[in-house]
Design an enzyme around this catalytic site. Structure first.
Site, short mmCIF file in Angstrom:
data_model
loop_
_atom_site.label_atom_id
_atom_site.label_comp_id
_atom_site.label_asym_id
_atom_site.label_seq_id
_atom_site.Cartn_x
_atom_site.Cartn_y
_atom_site.Cartn_z
N ASP A 96 0.84 -1.19 0.00
CA ASP A 96 0.00 0.00 0.00
C ASP A 96 0.88 1.25 0.00
O ASP A 96 1.93 1.27 0.65
CB ASP A 96 -0.87 -0.02 1.26
CG ASP A 96 -2.33 0.26 0.96
OD1 ASP A 96 -2.61 1.35 0.43
OD2 ASP A 96 -3.17 -0.61 1.26
N GLU A 257 -6.87 3.33 -5.82
CA GLU A 257 -8.19 3.48 -5.24
C GLU A 257 -8.74 4.81 -5.73
O GLU A 257 -8.36 5.88 -5.25
CB GLU A 257 -8.11 3.47 -3.71
CG GLU A 257 -9.49 3.54 -3.08
CD GLU A 257 -9.48 3.84 -1.58
OE1 GLU A 257 -10.46 3.53 -0.93
OE2 GLU A 257 -8.47 4.39 -1.08
#
Ligand code: NOJ
Length: 521
Positions: A96, A257
């Site tokens: 991430d 995202e």
């Protein structure tokens, strides 16, 4: 094989996967010990949610050091070992990356708070109060309340799109951009295969921080049109430069995202093949239970993915209730896995990269978290329905204490269902959800029509969704019965060989309730 297109990616929420040292919190060594589970599942790789140094106000999405591992998860050596052992099994590792905001404990912010002329002050977005003493504009934090926090010592507000402990970085400052690009290089140099990028649609705001139009005074964040606090066109320039960094290395990829409700706008984040490799498509997270509802989302994804791009699909993640719970309602027995298998068949056989969330391969439901064990701050700020703990409860590996997740006290309770719904039990049951996922992924690997082929929807109604995938002269048809009654299998498919069915004994002419069947031809 183009791993990030043809393969399946498995999301690991590291706090909840496996605890190797008994502190009740999952860690990198725990992930390493379970790599065989992933290899056996057949996924191409994993995305690991944040494990960087963090005060854990948002469980790692508040990063205090982009280039170090939080001691609760292990060390950089543990990461290198995990990466090497993953690569030895031909598994890719994506991590991430949280570029929109840091933790307030990051040394940049700590410095920025010291004085208005500190060299790090402009790493963040500071503004004076309005002449009437009010906040600089009408923006809200996604997690509730104003997006502005007053800093008494230096007499200015700073912007935070999420918690006040997550100040937004100012990407308009070139020093910030370079520093953040270097954090990518730090992990790429170690051999990391790519990144999942947190809220990429928020990294640039309107330069004048204009007020958002208000649609409904009473609905705070949700009552505004987010015209100026997200999706600014300048983000595409930043993304091109981020992509150029990945392109300095071989065979790396990033998935963003992009939490925008217009799929065409999300598709734009793929650029001309020079921005994101993949953008998450969250449309299944809100789809109603019907063949038509899912077929409509697929049609939309097909339409809004640019020709140079590639779709993605996801049923569950760490921010939303698990799909096996979302679609378990009415008279459904808690151990009825037919819907979970149907959705698995769809996810793995669509044209696009499937992302599966740890536990979904055993049909895991939301865990029960009593109020005195709540961890997620959003439970308190936005209300219990918004709390994200139930989808983050620990992975049940076996029937023993705490599902074999930890020898200590788990940070979130292991759900009571772990006694029967666990990896060991499903490994022994050939009709389990786990075996079905393995078979689906193996089929996707074996058939180019499923991994790379074209998509054509053949029939749709409330209960049926039928589509055909084709590549290199190979055809595969997928027939999904969302209905709770048996239904006739269309004649042309009756003679076709059954490659896989979610039903133990498929009838040649009819589909059972909630059956998913994959046929050659
Ligand atoms: C999106 C992440 O998925 C979520 O878990 C996090 O709280 C916010 N971004 C803020 O980083």
């Amino acid at each position: 094989m183009v791993w990030w297109k043809e393969g399946v990616i498995y999301q690991i929420y590291p706090r909840s996967f496996l605890d190797s040292n008994g502190d009740g919190i999952g860690d990198l060594d725990g992930i390493r010990r379970k790599l065989d589970h992933l290899a056996e599942l057949g996924v191409a790789g994993m995305w690991i949610s944040p494990f960087f140094k963090s005060p854990m106000k948002d469980f790692g999405y508040d990063v205090a050091d982009y280039c170090d591992v939080d001691p609760m998860f292990g060390t950089l050596d543990d990461y290198d070992r995990l990466l090497a052992e993953a690569h030895a099994r031909d598994l890719k590792v994506m991590i991430d990356w949280v570029p929109n905001h840091s933790s307030d404990q990051h040394h940049w912010f700590q410095e920025a708070c010291k004085s208005r002329d500190n060299p790090y002050r402009d790493h963040y977005i500071w503004r004076d109060k309005k002449p009437d003493g009010g906040v600089p504009n009408n923006w809200y934090s996604v997690f509730g309340g104003s997006a502005w926090e007053w800093h008494e010592p230096t007499q200015q507000y700073y912007l935070h799109s999420y918690l006040k402990e997550q100040p937004d970085l100012d990407w308009r400052n070139p020093v910030v951009e370079q520093a953040m690009l270097n954090t990518l290089r730090f992990w790429l140099d170690r051999g990391t295969d790519g990144f999942r990028i947190d809220v990429i649609h928020r990294i640039a705001k309107h330069p004048d921080l204009l007020d958002n139009p208000v649609l409904d005074e009473d609905s705070a964040y949700f009552g505004q049109e987010h015209r100026h606090d997200e999706n600014h066109p300048d983000i595409h320039g930043y993304l091109k430069r981020i992509r150029a960094v990945l392109d300095e290395y071989d065979d790396r990829a990033m998935v963003g995202e992009v939490y925008l409700f217009d799929p065409a706008e999300a598709g734009a984040y793929l650029g001309d093949g020079d921005e994101l490799h993949l953008a998450f498509n969250f449309s299944f997270l809100c789809a109603a239970w019907s063949g038509k509802a899912f077929a409509d989302e697929v049609a939309q994804a097909e339409k809004s993915t640019p020709a140079t791009g590639w779709p993605t699909y996801v049923l569950s993640n760490h921010d939303q209730p698990r799909h096996a719970s979302r679609y378990t309602f009415g008279d459904d027995a808690p151990d009825d896995d037919r819907k979970a298998k149907l959705l698995a068949a769809m996810l793995i056989t669509l044209r696009g990269t499937p992302f599966i969330y740890y536990g979904e391969e055993i049909g895991l439901r939301n865990g029960h978290v009593p109020e005195d064990r709540v961890q997620d701050p959003v439970y308190w700020s936005l209300g219990p329905m918004a709390g994200r703990d139930p989808e983050r409860t620990p992975m049940p590996w076996g029937p023993g204490p705490h599902g074999g997740f930890t020898t200590g006290t788990p940070w979130l309770p292991v759900d009571a269902s772990a006694a029967t719904r666990n990896v060991d039990a499903q490994d022994k049951d050939p009709h389990s959800v786990l075996h079905f996922y393995r078979a689906l992924i193996a089929l996707r690997r074996a058939r180019p029509s499923l991994s790379m082929g074209t998509h054509r929807t053949q029939a749709v109604n409330e209960s049926l969704f039928i589509y055909r995938r084709e590549a290199d002269g190979e055809t595969t048809s997928v027939v999904l019965n969302f209905g709770d009654t048996p239904t006739h299998l269309p004649d042309p498919l009756q003679g076709a060989p059954v490659l896989l069915s979610s039903h133990p004994d498929p009838d040649p002419t009819r589909l059972a309730p909630y059956e998913a069947r994959i046929v050659g031809g």
